[in-house]
Design a protein around this motif. Sequence first.
Motif, PDB file in Angstrom:
ATOM      1  N   ILE A   1      -3.557-137.579 -48.014  1.00  0.00           N
ATOM      2  CA  ILE A   1      -2.395-136.884 -48.580  1.00  0.00           C
ATOM      3  C   ILE A   1      -1.782-137.773 -49.660  1.00  0.00           C
ATOM      4  O   ILE A   1      -1.725-138.998 -49.497  1.00  0.00           O
ATOM      5  CB  ILE A   1      -1.345-136.591 -47.492  1.00  0.00           C
ATOM      6  CG1 ILE A   1      -1.956-135.667 -46.431  1.00  0.00           C
ATOM      7  CG2 ILE A   1      -0.098-135.946 -48.099  1.00  0.00           C
ATOM      8  CD1 ILE A   1      -1.091-135.499 -45.198  1.00  0.00           C
ATOM      9  N   VAL A   2      -1.348-137.162 -50.741  1.00  0.00           N
ATOM     10  CA  VAL A   2      -0.738-137.925 -51.827  1.00  0.00           C
ATOM     11  C   VAL A   2       0.727-137.535 -51.982  1.00  0.00           C
ATOM     12  O   VAL A   2       1.178-136.515 -51.458  1.00  0.00           O
ATOM     13  CB  VAL A   2      -1.467-137.701 -53.174  1.00  0.00           C
ATOM     14  CG1 VAL A   2      -2.939-138.036 -53.049  1.00  0.00           C
ATOM     15  CG2 VAL A   2      -1.271-136.267 -53.665  1.00  0.00           C
ATOM     16  N   GLY A   3       1.453-138.381 -52.707  1.00  0.00           N
ATOM     17  CA  GLY A   3       2.834-138.090 -53.054  1.00  0.00           C
ATOM     18  C   GLY A   3       3.042-138.467 -54.509  1.00  0.00           C
ATOM     19  O   GLY A   3       2.569-139.515 -54.941  1.00  0.00           O
ATOM     20  N   ARG A   4       3.719-137.616 -55.266  1.00  0.00           N
ATOM     21  CA  ARG A   4       3.956-137.865 -56.685  1.00  0.00           C
ATOM     22  C   ARG A   4       5.448-137.984 -56.965  1.00  0.00           C
ATOM     23  O   ARG A   4       6.251-137.299 -56.356  1.00  0.00           O
ATOM     24  CB  ARG A   4       3.389-136.730 -57.534  1.00  0.00           C
ATOM     25  CG  ARG A   4       1.883-136.718 -57.639  1.00  0.00           C
ATOM     26  CD  ARG A   4       1.446-135.567 -58.549  1.00  0.00           C
ATOM     27  NE  ARG A   4       0.080-135.724 -58.979  1.00  0.00           N
ATOM     28  CZ  ARG A   4      -0.967-135.491 -58.211  1.00  0.00           C
ATOM     29  NH1 ARG A   4      -0.763-135.052 -56.972  1.00  0.00           N
ATOM     30  NH2 ARG A   4      -2.191-135.673 -58.643  1.00  0.00           N
TER      31      ARG A   4
ATOM     32  N   ILE B   1       1.570-142.078 -58.436  1.00  0.00           N
ATOM     33  CA  ILE B   1       0.930-141.376 -57.330  1.00  0.00           C
ATOM     34  C   ILE B   1       0.734-142.360 -56.179  1.00  0.00           C
ATOM     35  O   ILE B   1       0.196-143.453 -56.373  1.00  0.00           O
ATOM     36  CB  ILE B   1      -0.436-140.799 -57.725  1.00  0.00           C
ATOM     37  CG1 ILE B   1      -0.282-139.764 -58.846  1.00  0.00           C
ATOM     38  CG2 ILE B   1      -1.125-140.146 -56.512  1.00  0.00           C
ATOM     39  CD1 ILE B   1      -1.594-139.214 -59.370  1.00  0.00           C
ATOM     40  N   TYR B   2       1.206-141.974 -54.997  1.00  0.00           N
ATOM     41  CA  TYR B   2       1.008-142.751 -53.790  1.00  0.00           C
ATOM     42  C   TYR B   2       0.071-141.955 -52.881  1.00  0.00           C
ATOM     43  O   TYR B   2      -0.043-140.729 -53.020  1.00  0.00           O
ATOM     44  CB  TYR B   2       2.336-143.003 -53.082  1.00  0.00           C
ATOM     45  CG  TYR B   2       3.114-144.166 -53.651  1.00  0.00           C
ATOM     46  CD1 TYR B   2       3.277-145.349 -52.929  1.00  0.00           C
ATOM     47  CD2 TYR B   2       3.671-144.095 -54.926  1.00  0.00           C
ATOM     48  CE1 TYR B   2       3.977-146.422 -53.452  1.00  0.00           C
ATOM     49  CE2 TYR B   2       4.380-145.171 -55.474  1.00  0.00           C
ATOM     50  CZ  TYR B   2       4.526-146.328 -54.717  1.00  0.00           C
ATOM     51  OH  TYR B   2       5.206-147.407 -55.257  1.00  0.00           O
ATOM     52  N   GLU B   3      -0.602-142.619 -51.960  1.00  0.00           N
ATOM     53  CA  GLU B   3      -1.492-141.906 -51.074  1.00  0.00           C
ATOM     54  C   GLU B   3      -1.550-142.540 -49.684  1.00  0.00           C
ATOM     55  O   GLU B   3      -1.218-143.721 -49.523  1.00  0.00           O
ATOM     56  CB  GLU B   3      -2.911-141.830 -51.663  1.00  0.00           C
ATOM     57  CG  GLU B   3      -3.629-143.147 -51.738  1.00  0.00           C
ATOM     58  CD  GLU B   3      -5.058-143.013 -52.263  1.00  0.00           C
ATOM     59  OE1 GLU B   3      -5.440-141.917 -52.699  1.00  0.00           O
ATOM     60  OE2 GLU B   3      -5.776-144.023 -52.222  1.00  0.00           O
ATOM     61  N   LEU B   4      -1.959-141.750 -48.729  1.00  0.00           N
ATOM     62  CA  LEU B   4      -2.130-142.222 -47.362  1.00  0.00           C
ATOM     63  C   LEU B   4      -3.362-141.554 -46.789  1.00  0.00           C
ATOM     64  O   LEU B   4      -3.518-140.339 -46.918  1.00  0.00           O
ATOM     65  CB  LEU B   4      -0.903-141.891 -46.506  1.00  0.00           C
ATOM     66  CG  LEU B   4      -0.902-142.402 -45.059  1.00  0.00           C
ATOM     67  CD1 LEU B   4      -0.886-143.934 -45.038  1.00  0.00           C
ATOM     68  CD2 LEU B   4       0.295-141.847 -44.285  1.00  0.00           C
TER      69      LEU B   4
END
Length: 217
Positions: A175-178, A210-213
Motif C-alpha cells: 500500500i502506498v501513501g501520497r 510517495i511512501y509505501e508499506l
Amino acid sequence: MFIGWLTCIPAVLLPHSLCRSTTANAHANRQMPIASVVSGQLKKTNVMKEIENIETERTIMRKLTKEDAKDFYTLNLDEEVLKFTGDKPFKDLQTAIDFLTNYDQYEKYGVGRLAVIDKSTLKFIGWCGLKYSEDKNEYDIGFRFYRNYWNKGFATETAKKCLDFAFSKLKIEKIVGRAMKENIGSIKVLQKTGMTFKENFDFEGREGVIYELTKNK
C-alpha cells in the motif's frame, strides 16, 4: 475529498482522492484488485461485508453513503483542509450527493474510503481508507478530517487500522501513501503508520512524495 496538514492533517491523495488516479503501466506481476473478474464482469467478494463496521479505540469506520453528503460538502468548504490536496470545494450539496451516489470503489474493487465516526459523539469527523487505482495498479491510503479533529491522533489511529485490515483480511501485499512535500502533517501520519519513503513525484506541478508499506514489514 481530503485532509489538512502542518498544524493539521491534510489529505494524502490526488484531487478528489476518493476516486481519481494517474497513469502508470501495468506489469505482469501486478497486484490484483480484491474483486475478481468473471466472464468480463467484476465479481464482488464477501470482504466488504466485514467493512460494514471497523472499530478503533475512539472511532467506528463504515462505508460511505449519500447520507454523508452534507458532511462531505462542509468538509471540503474549508480551504485549510483542501490546501495540499489539489481539490476544489463541491459546487453545491447536490454535487456531493451525486459524488457519493456514484462512488464505486466498494463494488468494483472491494475496497474504499470509509466514514469515520467519533464513538463519543456518534458524529462524522472525516474519512479514511483505501483506494485502488487500476491505471497505476496500486492501493493507496488516504484520510481527511474536520480541522477541529487535527492533531489529536485520529488520522494515525484510523490509518493504522485500515492498513492492518488490508494486510490481514484483504491480503493486499503493498500500500502506498501520497502527499505534497509541504504537507508535513500528513507525511508524519504516514511515517507513524510504519510507511517509509519511496520516491518523489510530480503532484500536479508541485513536489510530492510517495511512501509505501509492504505486508509483514
